[in-house]
Design a protein around this motif. Structure first.
Motif, PDB file in Angstrom:
ATOM      1  N   ASN A 171      -3.163  -9.999   5.763  1.00 35.46           N
ATOM      2  CA  ASN A 171      -2.557 -10.717   6.897  1.00 35.46           C
ATOM      3  C   ASN A 171      -1.341  -9.963   7.437  1.00 35.46           C
ATOM      4  N   GLN A 172      -0.547  -9.370   6.542  1.00 33.69           N
ATOM      5  CA  GLN A 172       0.607  -8.577   6.976  1.00 33.69           C
ATOM      6  C   GLN A 172       0.142  -7.330   7.741  1.00 33.69           C
ATOM      7  N   ILE A 173      -0.928  -6.703   7.272  1.00 32.86           N
ATOM      8  CA  ILE A 173      -1.485  -5.533   7.961  1.00 32.86           C
ATOM      9  C   ILE A 173      -1.964  -5.929   9.351  1.00 32.86           C
ATOM     10  N   GLU A 174      -2.644  -7.067   9.455  1.00 34.41           N
ATOM     11  CA  GLU A 174      -3.118  -7.542  10.765  1.00 34.41           C
ATOM     12  C   GLU A 174      -1.956  -7.757  11.725  1.00 34.41           C
ATOM     13  N   LEU A 175      -0.853  -8.310  11.240  1.00 33.15           N
ATOM     14  CA  LEU A 175       0.324  -8.520  12.092  1.00 33.15           C
ATOM     15  C   LEU A 175       0.887  -7.187  12.570  1.00 33.15           C
ATOM     16  N   LEU A 176       0.932  -6.195  11.690  1.00 30.83           N
ATOM     17  CA  LEU A 176       1.429  -4.875  12.072  1.00 30.83           C
ATOM     18  C   LEU A 176       0.497  -4.207  13.076  1.00 30.83           C
TER      19      LEU A 176
END
Length: 186
Positions: A16-21
């Motif tokens: 999820n953090q990767i998707e936000l980035l």
């Protein structure tokens, strides 16, 4: 020891953090990179060399050379993804924002340069061509794209690329000489 559910939760949180980035990267690309001069240069470098190659190629070698080019593309893209993900280098001014590679280099410039060298003066020692390619790619192309601000070698030196480029060229040369394909029977 973490349970399966805890591992899944950790992995999903990271994803999820990767998707936000990635969403932020696309927003930056859309606002600052898309339609910039360096973006247009990348688009041109992705398309125009293929048109030129299509005109100058040896017609009877097209399939063999494209086979070799796709091999080079695969190795180049995988290598660029690994280098980017390991923090060895990164690219700015992506033609396609979600790819961590520089599309024009991996999919056009590198494969077309190699297959053009393969088809030009085929009796020249391939080691000479490999060293020539490696030196030009490592000490001319990489510094040029670095100077433009497209490429940022973080934990990488141009010299590190030389042996890798030689290996890539020699493996592509060997692949281009293959002729043991059987016919596919229906």
């Amino acid at each position: 020891m973490a349970t399966k559910e805890e591992i899944i939760e950790i992995i999903d949180k990271n994803h999820n953090q990767i998707e936000l980035l990635i969403d932020k990267k696309i927003q930056i690309w859309t606002e600052y990179v898309l339609f910039s001069g360096l973006w247009w240069m990348g688009v041109g470098l992705s398309i125009i060399p293929w048109i030129i190659w299509f005109v100058i190629r040896k017609r009877d070698s097209t399939d063999r050379l494209l086979y070799t080019a796709f091999y080079i593309m695969a190795i180049a893209v995988i290598s660029d993804i690994l280098g980017d993900q390991l923090g060895l280098w990164h690219y700015r001014y992506h033609v396609i924002p979600v790819l961590p590679t520089y599309f024009p280099w991996d999919v056009t410039l590198m494969p077309l340069t190699i297959i053009t060298l393969i088809q030009t003066k085929p009796n020249v020692n391939p080691w000479i061509k490999a060293v020539f390619f490696a030196l030009v790619a490592s000490y001319c192309a990489e510094p040029f794209f670095d100077w433009l601000g497209v490429y940022e070698p973080v934990h990488w030196r141009y010299s590190y690329s030389v042996p890798l480029q030689i290996i890539l060229y020699m493996s592509a040369h060997a692949l281009s000489k293959r002729n043991q394909f059987s016919r596919i029977e229906q």
